[in-house]
Scaffold this motif. Sequence first.
Motif, PDB file in Angstrom:
ATOM      1  N   ARG A 161       0.843  -1.181   0.000  1.00 14.36           N
ATOM      2  CA  ARG A 161       0.000   0.000   0.000  1.00 14.36           C
ATOM      3  C   ARG A 161       0.882   1.236   0.000  1.00 14.36           C
ATOM      4  O   ARG A 161       2.027   1.195   0.437  1.00 14.36           O
ATOM      5  CB  ARG A 161      -0.861   0.028   1.275  1.00 14.36           C
ATOM      6  N   SER A 174      -1.843 -11.747  -3.103  1.00 11.51           N
ATOM      7  CA  SER A 174      -1.549 -10.898  -1.960  1.00 11.51           C
ATOM      8  C   SER A 174      -1.097 -11.742  -0.767  1.00 11.51           C
ATOM      9  O   SER A 174      -1.318 -12.945  -0.721  1.00 11.51           O
ATOM     10  CB  SER A 174      -2.793 -10.103  -1.543  1.00 11.51           C
ATOM     11  N   GLN A 196     -12.452  -1.456  -4.769  1.00 14.61           N
ATOM     12  CA  GLN A 196     -11.404  -1.263  -3.753  1.00 14.61           C
ATOM     13  C   GLN A 196     -10.388  -0.187  -4.149  1.00 14.61           C
ATOM     14  O   GLN A 196     -10.559   0.502  -5.146  1.00 14.61           O
ATOM     15  CB  GLN A 196     -10.681  -2.604  -3.488  1.00 14.61           C
ATOM     16  N   SER A 197      -9.364  -0.038  -3.323  1.00 16.36           N
ATOM     17  CA  SER A 197      -8.384   1.025  -3.493  1.00 16.36           C
ATOM     18  C   SER A 197      -7.182   0.547  -4.314  1.00 16.36           C
ATOM     19  O   SER A 197      -6.961  -0.642  -4.468  1.00 16.36           O
ATOM     20  CB  SER A 197      -7.875   1.487  -2.127  1.00 16.36           C
ATOM     21  N   HIS A 198      -6.430   1.531  -4.803  1.00 14.38           N
ATOM     22  CA  HIS A 198      -5.191   1.219  -5.523  1.00 14.38           C
ATOM     23  C   HIS A 198      -4.254   0.419  -4.639  1.00 14.38           C
ATOM     24  O   HIS A 198      -4.198   0.604  -3.430  1.00 14.38           O
ATOM     25  CB  HIS A 198      -4.472   2.514  -5.916  1.00 14.38           C
ATOM     26  N   MET A 199      -3.489  -0.451  -5.253  1.00 20.23           N
ATOM     27  CA  MET A 199      -2.451  -1.183  -4.542  1.00 20.23           C
ATOM     28  C   MET A 199      -1.172  -1.172  -5.373  1.00 20.23           C
ATOM     29  O   MET A 199      -1.183  -0.789  -6.546  1.00 20.23           O
ATOM     30  CB  MET A 199      -2.894  -2.613  -4.264  1.00 20.23           C
ATOM     31  N   GLY A 210       1.309   5.151   1.522  1.00 17.66           N
ATOM     32  CA  GLY A 210       0.853   5.870   2.709  1.00 17.66           C
ATOM     33  C   GLY A 210       1.671   7.116   2.948  1.00 17.66           C
ATOM     34  O   GLY A 210       2.733   7.301   2.343  1.00 17.66           O
ATOM     35  N   GLN A 230      -8.869   4.436   3.966  1.00 15.42           N
ATOM     36  CA  GLN A 230      -8.744   3.513   5.100  1.00 15.42           C
ATOM     37  C   GLN A 230      -8.277   4.218   6.385  1.00 15.42           C
ATOM     38  O   GLN A 230      -8.150   5.433   6.425  1.00 15.42           O
ATOM     39  CB  GLN A 230      -7.775   2.369   4.744  1.00 15.42           C
ATOM     40  N   ASP A 258      -4.259   6.710  -1.757  1.00 15.13           N
ATOM     41  CA  ASP A 258      -4.311   6.092  -3.083  1.00 15.13           C
ATOM     42  C   ASP A 258      -3.248   6.740  -3.978  1.00 15.13           C
ATOM     43  O   ASP A 258      -2.436   7.548  -3.508  1.00 15.13           O
ATOM     44  CB  ASP A 258      -5.718   6.178  -3.684  1.00 15.13           C
ATOM     45  N   SER A 283       2.359  -5.287   4.400  1.00 13.49           N
ATOM     46  CA  SER A 283       1.586  -5.760   5.547  1.00 13.49           C
ATOM     47  C   SER A 283       1.643  -7.279   5.642  1.00 13.49           C
ATOM     48  O   SER A 283       1.990  -7.964   4.687  1.00 13.49           O
ATOM     49  CB  SER A 283       0.118  -5.338   5.411  1.00 13.49           C
ATOM     50  N   PRO A 290      -2.874   5.582   5.110  1.00 12.14           N
ATOM     51  CA  PRO A 290      -2.869   5.018   3.755  1.00 12.14           C
ATOM     52  C   PRO A 290      -3.456   6.004   2.741  1.00 12.14           C
ATOM     53  O   PRO A 290      -4.416   6.718   3.052  1.00 12.14           O
ATOM     54  CB  PRO A 290      -3.748   3.772   3.883  1.00 12.14           C
TER      55      PRO A 290
END
Lengths: 101, 101, 101, 101, 101
Positions: free
Chosen positions: A2, D59, D38-41, A4, A38, A31, A59, A29
């Motif tokens: 992620r 993941s 969902q959010s960017h990763m 952040g 989040q 984007d 994580s 966090p």
Amino acid sequence: MRMGRVIGNVWATRKEDGLSGLKLLIVQPIDAHGNSIQSHMVAADRIGAGVGDEVLITSGGSSRFILPKENPIPIDAVIIGIIDSTEVKRGDIHESSDRND
Amino acid sequence: MRMGRVIGNVWATRKEDGLSGLKLLIVQPIDAHGNSIQSHMVAADRIGAGVGDEVLITSGGSSRFILPKENPIPIDAVIIGIIDSTEVKRGDIHESSDRND
Amino acid sequence: MRMGRVIGNVWATRKEDGLSGLKLLIVQPIDAHGNSIQSHMVAADRIGAGVGDEVLITSGGSSRFILPKENPIPIDAVIIGIIDSTEVKRGDIHESSDRND
Amino acid sequence: MRMGRVIGNVWATRKEDGLSGLKLLIVQPIDAHGNSIQSHMVAADRIGAGVGDEVLITSGGSSRFILPKENPIPIDAVIIGIIDSTEVKRGDIHESSDRND
Amino acid sequence: MRMGRVIGNVWATRKEDGLSGLKLLIVQPIDAHGNSIQSHMVAADRIGAGVGDEVLITSGGSSRFILPKENPIPIDAVIIGIIDSTEVKRGDIHESSDRND
């Protein structure tokens, strides 16, 4: 991983063995466009990140592999990189940004 | 890691082997400003946290490394530290707080 | 760990090796006050939980350590305890409850 | 695994050891119909995915097994495949699509 | 584990080593009453599940233990069983259902 933004520090004197000396940062966090997503999380840092930096966070169980696997420690989030820049496609537009100058 | 506030205890007589004697606390996850987020969770505690304390929690597979890796136990959350204080940047304001005095 | 209430059973004849004979229960996750939260999940049970019981559930990679680590099995949730009672602080009130009498 | 669409790149000079040379892509998770969820990763890539590609992402702790287990690295997401096509049943209609032509 | 309904297939020619020959199915997670919950996911299948089947899915690091632990592969979801039937208590009513006949 992620993305952040580091927003603070947290200190704990009483803690599990193996965590002594490990710097703990509070991270918001975000984007790819820098928007908050989040809830706040706490990540270990060994690479010298500071408040205001945009970072990459790993994580889960993999985060303990910042240390040799012979000495596993009970952490679940770690800062693995300080973001220099990103380039994101938005529709037909490419958006570049330097993140930590 | 997540931050949380210890809000209670849970007892279970019938349980999996390896969990005997492990103290289990009910924790309300909180953000860096102390606001409640997410649902209650249950975390193992070996460092003496009590109701009202603000704590750091490790979740997932890493949490079992509070014990030697030769004796893995089926837990997925553990209190790894009792928070003394935090310092959080909010816009241009720095907010310090002592959490467990 | 999460708290949950056992609400049913699920049976599967065709399954991965290593899962034969493992009892699978449907669980409704609950918070510390017994309210339903999140979606139903399925957890392995070796300690004799039944429909109506309130239980503690370990999720993720740690759940396979109900068996010796030499024989890892592909499960991601296990009932590790049957809750006897909880005590939760709500504001200044302590609320005790016997959960499975 | 999750499906996702590669939308950009991220660069970090200061990072944990073991991550040098690992390409990092920004991914927008999508559902089976190509809708953003969902959010960017950020995911590591070793198979040559590029912006616009639809990909499969692993993941968590398993993602580090793109490398031999003797050299675990602290990553939690990796692109394991570039999607050629999908076929999804919607009610009584089958919907086929070539994703990366 | 989660319950889900198989809704399609996904194909990827370019992929990480170790994934060759592994069948990948698109799954819609469901609750105990068969209602759709959460987003689509992709799970490996070795037991012969097909479109329309209701299945049990293991997520996370445990899913790679469908193969010997000497050969870990980077997957994070696997179908571990095809559901025959469920029995769920709803208030005081027991609801039985055969799921894949």
